[in-house]
Design an enzyme around this catalytic site. Structure first.
Site, PDB file in Angstrom:
ATOM      1  N   ASP A 101       0.864  -1.173   0.000  1.00  0.00           N
ATOM      2  CA  ASP A 101       0.000   0.000   0.000  1.00  0.00           C
ATOM      3  C   ASP A 101       0.915   1.243   0.000  1.00  0.00           C
ATOM      4  O   ASP A 101       2.102   1.141   0.330  1.00  0.00           O
ATOM      5  CB  ASP A 101      -0.878  -0.043   1.257  1.00  0.00           C
ATOM      6  CG  ASP A 101      -1.631   1.242   1.484  1.00  0.00           C
ATOM      7  OD1 ASP A 101      -2.295   1.704   0.541  1.00  0.00           O
ATOM      8  OD2 ASP A 101      -1.560   1.792   2.608  1.00  0.00           O
TER       9      ASP A 101
ATOM     10  N   ASP B 148      -0.205   5.209   0.759  1.00  0.00           N
ATOM     11  CA  ASP B 148      -0.449   6.273   1.745  1.00  0.00           C
ATOM     12  C   ASP B 148      -0.586   5.689   3.153  1.00  0.00           C
ATOM     13  O   ASP B 148      -1.445   4.847   3.401  1.00  0.00           O
ATOM     14  CB  ASP B 148      -1.712   7.049   1.370  1.00  0.00           C
ATOM     15  CG  ASP B 148      -1.550   7.742   0.031  1.00  0.00           C
ATOM     16  OD1 ASP B 148      -0.781   8.715  -0.030  1.00  0.00           O
ATOM     17  OD2 ASP B 148      -2.150   7.283  -0.960  1.00  0.00           O
TER      18      ASP B 148
END
Ligand code: XBP
Length: 258
Positions: A9, A11
């Site tokens: 991932d 952010d």
């Protein structure tokens, strides 16, 4: 069931981009557009339950009496603000304002050296991923990742599993042979629905305990301390051997649950 690929991932996981990155850029975009809107640290945290910057803007507009009345005008304003925000976010990351989280670079490098395949699985826009990773990893950042699945690529963003479904198809791997690294509940939910084992590196906006069905969770990749289940011995950062040990537990649990 062997660990063959890591799915990252962006952010909150690779970097703390939200509070001092996207949020600041959204506020600067409001100001540049002559809007008296401002997202406080707390308000932005509430809005993070909505994935996607444009989607977040549209949800927030429901709370503003001065937002355009028609759905079409709101969509147009959200698109304009989002584009402006992304340009401001790019400036911010290019100034070096957002660093990778401690431990991330070392694990990226070690995983590559071990021959693990790596991909990006995010709901953020491709331009934002590129801006951040080019600044932090260099002009050849794209070569580190076999695939980069972004918000632009999917019809439904996390917690929908589509980003992971696409990544697995592109890798040609079974979900059990991968491991995702996430920070937020929406990302964890996407993994669980897609059957992708996931570890959680807690972040500024998501410091709470993750659900028990994650493979492991802890305060960050910079240290083995505080992880559940425990990582290997010592104070050093989380390593590929820790990831393999956690992943092996999932395989064992799945086989023995049959
Ligand atoms: C995080 C998001 C994104 C960013 C803003 O996604 O929800 O919407 O907040 O990015 P992830 P955009 O954790 O999957 O990386 O403005 O580009 O949507």
């Amino acid at each position: 069931m062997t660990l063959r690929a890591l799915l990252w991932d962006v952010d909150g996981t690779l970097a703390e981009t939200e509070r001092d990155g996207h949020r600041m850029a959204f506020n600067a975009a409001f100001q540049a557009s002559g809007l008296p809107w401002h997202w406080s640290v707390q308000r932005y945290g509430e809005l993070l339950t909505v994935t996607g910057g444009r989607e977040r803007l549209l949800v927030d507009m429901d709370t503003h009496h001065d937002a355009p009345p028609s759905a079409d005008a709101r969509a147009a304003l959200a698109a304009e603000l989002h584009q402006r925000k992304n340009a401001l976010y790019k400036d911010l990351v290019e100034s070096g304002g957002i660093a990778l989280r401690p431990g991330v670079r070392a694990l990226l490098d070690e995983a590559a050296a071990c021959g693990l395949r790596q991909g990006i699985t995010t709901t953020t826009s491709r331009v934002n991923v590129a801006a951040l990773l080019q600044q932090q990893l260099g002009a050849d950042w794209r070569e580190r990742f076999e695939l980069v699945v972004c918000g632009d690529d999917v019809a439904a963003k996390k917690p929908d599993p589509e980003v992971y479904v696409q990544a697995l198809a592109a890798l040609g791997l079974d979900a059990h042979d991968t491991l995702a690294i996430e920070d937020a509940p929406a990302g964890v939910a996407a993994c669980i629905t897609a059957g992708v084992p996931v570890i959680v590196t807690r972040s500024i906006y998501f410091p709470a305990a993750a659900p028990p069905d994650v493979v492991a969770q802890g305060p960050g990749l910079h240290s083995r301390r505080g992880w559940q289940p425990a990582a290997g011995q010592g104070d050093g950062p989380v390593t590929v051997s820790d990831l393999r040990a956690w992943h092996a537990r999932v395989s064992y649990d799945r086989v023995h649950a049959r």
